[in-house]
Write a protein that holds these residues in place. Sequence first.
Motif, PDB file in Angstrom:
ATOM      1  N   GLY A 154      -6.531   6.937  -6.464  1.00  0.00           N
ATOM      2  CA  GLY A 154      -6.063   8.307  -6.540  1.00  0.00           C
ATOM      3  C   GLY A 154      -6.790   9.047  -7.651  1.00  0.00           C
ATOM      4  N   PRO A 155      -6.447  10.312  -7.870  1.00  0.00           N
ATOM      5  CA  PRO A 155      -7.123  11.107  -8.901  1.00  0.00           C
ATOM      6  C   PRO A 155      -6.545  10.841 -10.285  1.00  0.00           C
ATOM      7  N   HIS A 156      -7.156  11.408 -11.299  1.00  0.00           N
ATOM      8  CA  HIS A 156      -6.662  11.255 -12.667  1.00  0.00           C
ATOM      9  C   HIS A 156      -5.187  11.666 -12.746  1.00  0.00           C
ATOM     10  N   GLY A 157      -4.393  10.777 -13.345  1.00  0.00           N
ATOM     11  CA  GLY A 157      -2.993  11.090 -13.577  1.00  0.00           C
ATOM     12  C   GLY A 157      -2.072  10.831 -12.412  1.00  0.00           C
ATOM     13  N   TYR A 158      -2.603  10.307 -11.306  1.00  0.00           N
ATOM     14  CA  TYR A 158      -1.801  10.022 -10.124  1.00  0.00           C
ATOM     15  C   TYR A 158      -2.095   8.606  -9.651  1.00  0.00           C
ATOM     16  N   PHE A 159      -1.079   7.962  -9.059  1.00  0.00           N
ATOM     17  CA  PHE A 159      -1.231   6.567  -8.666  1.00  0.00           C
ATOM     18  C   PHE A 159      -0.586   6.352  -7.298  1.00  0.00           C
ATOM     19  N   ARG A 160      -1.344   5.737  -6.406  1.00  0.00           N
ATOM     20  CA  ARG A 160      -0.882   5.502  -5.037  1.00  0.00           C
ATOM     21  C   ARG A 160      -0.074   4.207  -4.971  1.00  0.00           C
ATOM     22  N   VAL A 161       0.970   4.223  -4.167  1.00  0.00           N
ATOM     23  CA  VAL A 161       1.921   3.121  -4.112  1.00  0.00           C
ATOM     24  C   VAL A 161       1.674   2.280  -2.858  1.00  0.00           C
ATOM     25  N   ASP A 162       1.532   0.981  -3.067  1.00  0.00           N
ATOM     26  CA  ASP A 162       1.441   0.014  -1.970  1.00  0.00           C
ATOM     27  C   ASP A 162       2.837  -0.472  -1.599  1.00  0.00           C
ATOM     28  N   GLU A 163       2.986  -0.877  -0.357  1.00  0.00           N
ATOM     29  CA  GLU A 163       4.260  -1.430   0.090  1.00  0.00           C
ATOM     30  C   GLU A 163       3.994  -2.507   1.132  1.00  0.00           C
ATOM     31  N   TRP A 164       4.510  -3.711   0.864  1.00  0.00           N
ATOM     32  CA  TRP A 164       4.336  -4.835   1.780  1.00  0.00           C
ATOM     33  C   TRP A 164       5.710  -5.311   2.267  1.00  0.00           C
ATOM     34  N   ASP A 165       5.794  -5.595   3.542  1.00  0.00           N
ATOM     35  CA  ASP A 165       6.990  -6.203   4.114  1.00  0.00           C
ATOM     36  C   ASP A 165       6.869  -7.719   3.926  1.00  0.00           C
ATOM     37  N   LEU A 166       7.740  -8.296   3.100  1.00  0.00           N
ATOM     38  CA  LEU A 166       7.674  -9.723   2.776  1.00  0.00           C
ATOM     39  C   LEU A 166       8.521 -10.588   3.711  1.00  0.00           C
ATOM     40  N   THR A 167       9.308  -9.963   4.557  1.00  0.00           N
ATOM     41  CA  THR A 167      10.370 -10.667   5.266  1.00  0.00           C
ATOM     42  C   THR A 167       9.906 -11.949   5.930  1.00  0.00           C
ATOM     43  N   ASP A 168       8.869 -11.859   6.727  1.00  0.00           N
ATOM     44  CA  ASP A 168       8.439 -13.018   7.502  1.00  0.00           C
ATOM     45  C   ASP A 168       7.655 -14.028   6.675  1.00  0.00           C
ATOM     46  N   ARG A 169       7.403 -13.717   5.425  1.00  0.00           N
ATOM     47  CA  ARG A 169       6.636 -14.620   4.559  1.00  0.00           C
ATOM     48  C   ARG A 169       7.523 -15.361   3.559  1.00  0.00           C
ATOM     49  N   LEU A 170       8.802 -15.017   3.510  1.00  0.00           N
ATOM     50  CA  LEU A 170       9.689 -15.634   2.532  1.00  0.00           C
ATOM     51  C   LEU A 170      10.013 -17.070   2.909  1.00  0.00           C
ATOM     52  N   GLN A 171      10.235 -17.876   1.911  1.00  0.00           N
ATOM     53  CA  GLN A 171      10.653 -19.258   2.124  1.00  0.00           C
ATOM     54  C   GLN A 171      12.106 -19.413   1.668  1.00  0.00           C
ATOM     55  N   PRO A 172      12.813 -20.423   2.161  1.00  0.00           N
ATOM     56  CA  PRO A 172      14.191 -20.625   1.710  1.00  0.00           C
ATOM     57  C   PRO A 172      14.227 -20.882   0.201  1.00  0.00           C
ATOM     58  N   GLY A 173      15.256 -20.396  -0.447  1.00  0.00           N
ATOM     59  CA  GLY A 173      15.395 -20.621  -1.877  1.00  0.00           C
ATOM     60  C   GLY A 173      14.577 -19.663  -2.705  1.00  0.00           C
ATOM     61  N   ASP A 174      13.984 -20.179  -3.777  1.00  0.00           N
ATOM     62  CA  ASP A 174      13.216 -19.337  -4.686  1.00  0.00           C
ATOM     63  C   ASP A 174      11.897 -18.894  -4.067  1.00  0.00           C
ATOM     64  N   ASN A 175      11.556 -17.640  -4.321  1.00  0.00           N
ATOM     65  CA  ASN A 175      10.251 -17.090  -3.952  1.00  0.00           C
ATOM     66  C   ASN A 175       9.598 -16.516  -5.202  1.00  0.00           C
ATOM     67  N   VAL A 176       8.299 -16.736  -5.311  1.00  0.00           N
ATOM     68  CA  VAL A 176       7.559 -16.285  -6.492  1.00  0.00           C
ATOM     69  C   VAL A 176       6.561 -15.210  -6.067  1.00  0.00           C
ATOM     70  N   VAL A 177       6.679 -14.032  -6.636  1.00  0.00           N
ATOM     71  CA  VAL A 177       5.693 -12.981  -6.438  1.00  0.00           C
ATOM     72  C   VAL A 177       4.921 -12.838  -7.749  1.00  0.00           C
ATOM     73  N   ALA A 178       3.602 -12.865  -7.644  1.00  0.00           N
ATOM     74  CA  ALA A 178       2.760 -12.875  -8.842  1.00  0.00           C
ATOM     75  C   ALA A 178       1.632 -11.867  -8.700  1.00  0.00           C
ATOM     76  N   PHE A 179       1.383 -11.141  -9.762  1.00  0.00           N
ATOM     77  CA  PHE A 179       0.284 -10.183  -9.823  1.00  0.00           C
ATOM     78  C   PHE A 179      -0.723 -10.642 -10.875  1.00  0.00           C
ATOM     79  N   GLU A 180      -1.996 -10.545 -10.543  1.00  0.00           N
ATOM     80  CA  GLU A 180      -3.066 -10.576 -11.533  1.00  0.00           C
ATOM     81  C   GLU A 180      -3.579  -9.150 -11.649  1.00  0.00           C
ATOM     82  N   VAL A 181      -3.563  -8.610 -12.850  1.00  0.00           N
ATOM     83  CA  VAL A 181      -3.933  -7.212 -13.050  1.00  0.00           C
ATOM     84  C   VAL A 181      -5.082  -7.132 -14.051  1.00  0.00           C
TER      85      VAL A 181
END
Length: 771
Positions: free
Chosen positions: A96-123
């Motif tokens: 996006g342009p200076h001062g603005y940030f575009r938002v991503d959105e992912w549907d996790l439903t079909d990728r979840l596992q029973p119990g704990d799920n870990v979402v991790a970002f490298e930035v």
Amino acid sequence: MKLKSRNLLPPRTAACLALLLSLVPAATSLAAPAPSFVSARPVWPKGRETEKNLFVGFRASFRQDAPGRVWLRATGATVYRVFLNGQFLGQGPARGPHGYFRVDEWDLTDRLQPGDNVVAFEVAGYNANSYSLLDQPSFLQAEVVAADGKVLASTESKGASFTATILKERLQKVQRYSFQRPFSEVYRLTPGGDAWRKDSAAKPAAVKVAVLPDRKLLPRRVRYPDYTVRQPSWLVSKGEVRTGIKVEHPWKDRSLTGIGPKLGGYPEKDLETIPSLELQAVANTTNEALNQVWAAGTSLSLKSNSFGILDFGCNLTGFIGARVTCRSNTRLFLTFDEILSNGDVDFKRLGCVNIVGYQLPPGTYNLESFEPYTLRYLKVIVLEGDCEVLSPYLREFAGAGVWDAHFAASDERLNRLFAAGRETFRQNSLDIFMDCPSRERAGWLCDSFFTSRVAKDLCGDTRIEQNFFENYLLPPKFACLPDGMLPMCYPADHNDGVFIPNWSLWFVVELEEYLARSGDRATVDSLRPRVLRLLDYFKKFQNEDGLLEKLENWVFVEWSAANSFVQDVNYPSNMLYARALEATGKMYDLPELVRQAEKMRETIRWQSFDGQFFIDNALRVNGKLQTTTNRTEVCQYFAFFFDVAKPESHSQLWQKLLKDFGPQRKQTRAFPEVHPANAFIGNVLRLELLSRYGVCQQLVDESLAYQPYMADRTGTLWENDGAYASCDHGFASHGGVRVRKEGGKRIYQVTVPAGYTVKAENRSSLQAVQR
């Protein structure tokens, strides 16, 4: 021959055989809802948000036992890669342009596992100016939300908290990748160092984060990339190297030597390692040609001072990966390029640091580059150690939405050219239209004019182009540029104050075409003040004849001798200026600008046309304007493309261009006093003119003369007519739009062999007329 399509005009190389394919759906609404977060706040390790090339991990563990969909939303700066339970999910955000940030959105439903799920970002927080990414303080804002609105995890708010850790395995003080892109990649890894991305029991060292001011948010709008994993096709060769070779004059790019106030990075003296210098002191001692098919599951066994070269079959863009097992301490380098140079990979051919370096103790590693790169050939070099390279791959980072576009002809050369054009387009069209996916990844004006024409036809919409114009619309001003001027590429930071004044005019011409393509009157009207301020900028350069004279900064026509003739009055730039005035007048109902444009064209005809050709420039001598004898091929194409000349008004010149110019001129050397055009942009203008004026067979013939060697060598189309720069350039995917509008009708022309018929489906709101 058969033609089939869905919402497609093929790249121009498919020529007149596919005219019907541009009959695309009528414009649809481009509105997108404003994104928001339920609870997440922007965060970053405290006090380090402006630190250069800081690599930070963020992780949250959550459970979702209730039924219903689960979503992950995120935005950030500069770039992030996200995993769910250790599996790659995506890369973002869209720019996006200076001062603005575009938002991503992912549907996790079909990728979840029973119990704990870990979402991790490298930035990666780069904080360095470039043409590809903005220099803005680093942050991450992310949350996992259930369908009922419950926040399962977020940055510094409700639900499970994201914890932060500094990822020291990516070396921080390294050289830039290129002048146009920020940092290159060098890693020092340890076995199991990536466990934090998937194992909730792993406990990386946490650091305190600070909550940062709220950011302005924009919708992503564009499709998510294609992340298809591609394997090599061939093992080209294997061999051995020797090190320590003395290099008298090593290549040192300005991105290494020019670090300072105008170019962000770490000075050469502060770098922890400099792979571009080390590998120049390495040379092959043997290089055994193998040309073996690379089968799935094949591995490459390498010991100290050995290498293997892999061929992916065509240029691809994405993240380079492999599973590597090291039997001893190993220093591994991945070098790459779009072509082979004398049977080898020259990592510096493109003026970039085409190297990813790893230091690996004994163990097994799943390697994948963080940044996307463009290559056909991958050279794996081991300078120290003993390792097995298993399943090397490239995870694509390319535009989606092009695969409903089809073209098939009896001439297989046209099929290859169409495939190359589509491949070029998808690698250069993700969130903006880029010049190339390698050296720069920049949203250049002029380039985008041509690529945007392809987007509607290949993808059926104009959402990338809307983002492109929105990026130029929203900033209140552009730093380091004169008032009213537009950046030559954007989103980008131009700390050195360089701009291309005449290229800003391509912005206006494209905007008019965008209105016709999209029906997006709101965006065009919103840009009116910016367009008019741009025209105000040019007023001070108008001379007594109403022409632009002595434009400042970097005046660019094309990569040819034409760039040597840009002062004092450059006629190609004035032809473009006249067209921009006309476009503005028509878009905003300003008839005086349309009249000014036609007056300019009359003046250009009188001054520039010498009876045979249009002259490129005139110089001010003793106060008087005197035309030169400088004549270029591209100047003639500018004249016809921007309606200074037409086949009817300048019939002799038009016939010369048809008969004596074109691809065969390199052999015939006709009119040697007229400097030849290059692929960017003269050749593409020529082909467009052949299309515009219905010279279809010649268009097909010349397309097959100009481009097949590009498609055959890299599977993509090039910046120049030789392989001495980018071999994957977005503008080259341009489909010369064979369909035109006249009086509310859509005119198309199709040439087919005898005995064949063509069925055209008109999905536009206009009457279709065959000629």
